[in-house]
Design a protein around this motif. Sequence first.
Motif, PDB file in Angstrom:
ATOM      1  N   ARG A  95      62.030  44.339  36.074  1.00  0.00           N
ATOM      2  CA  ARG A  95      62.400  44.923  34.780  1.00  0.00           C
ATOM      3  C   ARG A  95      63.923  45.085  34.674  1.00  0.00           C
ATOM      4  O   ARG A  95      64.486  45.015  33.583  1.00  0.00           O
ATOM      5  N   HIS A  96      64.597  45.297  35.805  1.00  0.00           N
ATOM      6  CA  HIS A  96      66.056  45.443  35.832  1.00  0.00           C
ATOM      7  C   HIS A  96      66.756  44.102  35.582  1.00  0.00           C
ATOM      8  O   HIS A  96      67.829  44.064  34.959  1.00  0.00           O
ATOM      9  N   ILE A 150      68.125  59.049  42.399  1.00  0.00           N
ATOM     10  CA  ILE A 150      67.708  57.668  42.187  1.00  0.00           C
ATOM     11  C   ILE A 150      68.953  56.881  41.791  1.00  0.00           C
ATOM     12  O   ILE A 150      69.802  57.397  41.051  1.00  0.00           O
ATOM     13  N   PRO A 151      69.141  55.645  42.291  1.00  0.00           N
ATOM     14  CA  PRO A 151      70.311  54.848  41.871  1.00  0.00           C
ATOM     15  C   PRO A 151      70.503  54.901  40.360  1.00  0.00           C
ATOM     16  O   PRO A 151      69.547  54.694  39.598  1.00  0.00           O
ATOM     17  N   HIS A 152      71.711  55.207  39.920  1.00  0.00           N
ATOM     18  CA  HIS A 152      71.959  55.600  38.529  1.00  0.00           C
ATOM     19  C   HIS A 152      71.606  54.530  37.513  1.00  0.00           C
ATOM     20  O   HIS A 152      71.239  54.838  36.374  1.00  0.00           O
ATOM     21  N   LEU A 187      59.759  59.655  45.214  1.00  0.00           N
ATOM     22  CA  LEU A 187      61.075  59.034  45.096  1.00  0.00           C
ATOM     23  C   LEU A 187      62.205  59.923  45.589  1.00  0.00           C
ATOM     24  O   LEU A 187      63.103  59.462  46.308  1.00  0.00           O
ATOM     25  N   ILE A 188      62.186  61.201  45.213  1.00  0.00           N
ATOM     26  CA  ILE A 188      63.362  62.045  45.449  1.00  0.00           C
ATOM     27  C   ILE A 188      63.416  62.591  46.874  1.00  0.00           C
ATOM     28  O   ILE A 188      64.432  63.165  47.278  1.00  0.00           O
ATOM     29  N   VAL A 220      70.141  50.127  46.645  1.00  0.00           N
ATOM     30  CA  VAL A 220      68.773  50.143  46.119  1.00  0.00           C
ATOM     31  C   VAL A 220      67.772  49.856  47.239  1.00  0.00           C
ATOM     32  O   VAL A 220      66.701  50.479  47.308  1.00  0.00           O
ATOM     33  N   MET A 221      68.134  48.942  48.142  1.00  0.00           N
ATOM     34  CA  MET A 221      67.239  48.635  49.256  1.00  0.00           C
ATOM     35  C   MET A 221      67.055  49.850  50.153  1.00  0.00           C
ATOM     36  O   MET A 221      65.938  50.157  50.589  1.00  0.00           O
TER      37      MET A 221
END
Length: 525
Positions: free
Chosen positions: A226-227, A173-175, A142-143, A206-207
């Motif tokens: 989940r969001h 990561i988007p907060h 991810l990072i 996010v995309m």
Amino acid sequence: MAKIAYILLCHKGPEAIIGQAEMLTAAGDYIAIHFDGRAKPEDFQQIKAALADNPNVTFARKRIKCGWGEWSLVQATLLAVEAAVQAFPRATHFYMLSGDCAAIKSARYAHDFLDAEDVDYIESFDYFDSDWIKTGMKEERLIYRHFFNERKHKWLFDTSFHLQQRFGLKRDIPHDIQVQIGSQWWCLRRRTVEWILDFTRKRRDVMRFFRTTWIPDETFFQTVVRHLVPDSEIRTRTLTFLMFTEYGMPQTFYNDHYDLLLGQDFLFARKISPEAIELKQRLGALYSNDKAEFKISNEGTSLFKFLTGRGRIGRRFASRFWETESTLGRQRELMIVICKKWHVAKRLLEQIRQVTNVPAIEYLFNEEHTDLPDLGGIQTSLGKRTRHRRALMRMLFDYYETDQMIVCMDPSALDLLQDFASDRSTTRMLEVQCVFSDEYLIGHAMRVGLAGEQTSAETLERLLPTIRGDMTFESDKIRDAEFEHHYIINEARDAEENAAPLSNFLDISHDKARQIAQSDHLFAD
């Protein structure tokens, strides 16, 4: 009553796809198909022509060239979902499938199951707190940004990753996003799918983030659902039954698994063997049987672990994996590049990777440090690889989820060539015949210990004809074996002459083959 729009991602087997679509839509459901952009155009045209008159079938507006671990898999899924939402306004649920999936319940059972609860079915575990990832990269997925396909461009993938590590090029990561992970085989309600599509248009940040994560098909939908959806409306499970061997490979189901599959608390199963014709026919008939009753025992996973566990400690009824999996599979194609000059074969493989999407592995039976995935230990030494050669190859086919693979072998490995040629799979061989200068032969003699820095010129002069004759003898033995699919390219021929055998070996157009044959410095030492 539930009306299901199946989201089918596939890349091969047009006849099977047509049959799958006709079976699922005959029960009144729908299907949206994305056929991989790398697949043969004629296969796609065959599918479109066969299903053209079926109003319950639609296709993604664009075909994406998909690669394992890439954003392209998510992009292809979104395109198919968009097509399904627009084409099927009556669809209440959207169910993700692959060409290896098969229904293990009737359509009536599936509809009743989805009607019972107004929820989404998707595995979504906390990315950092869960143990869903057993080995390898975790936070690094991810990072750091991943621009290259790890399987096609391993060196670029690793180099890019290590450079970002070295220079501290981490990203946030988007907060407001809590990343989740789970299986990509989900079933979502229409409202949820529409929310996701709206989210993709509004949340460009996010995309952008997910476009350069590694293996986003295990995180994107899981995170976004989940969001957007309350926890009480999510069932953290998949409705597709799948099991993994102790080597991390998907378990394949065959004809004698019919009763076991029907007893599982799932609607579909993956992966069904292409050779399990009887199983597919029985499951196809079952899907349209409105009177079928099912007794759910759900013992599949525990029974599998029990039986394989007996074999691991030497008890009866379960032989080791490499004793039972004695064939690569009738539908598979193993392509072997045979070349004495390993650097030439590796250079050729790199050019093939640029033109095709076929996984290619270098001298796995000759070089200890050949780059191989973790296959449970069978790959750790040359001795194990050679001893369990067919099991190793079958596991590699499963790992790369492909029916085609290219490997390199030395001409001296005639026993390996004969073994693979005798398998039920199709084995094609491309012998790369090189010109051996005296300088090259001297270097070869030193590399294999036949000569050293102190070896006299007179000794080398006597040695060179023997080495050259040995290499010629190896080539003659391969020719004398009369393998069915044996093609030859030669350094002394021009690119146009070499293009024809390359085209036959790789099953590609003559123009693409000529592009490979014309590569700069292909035969250079």
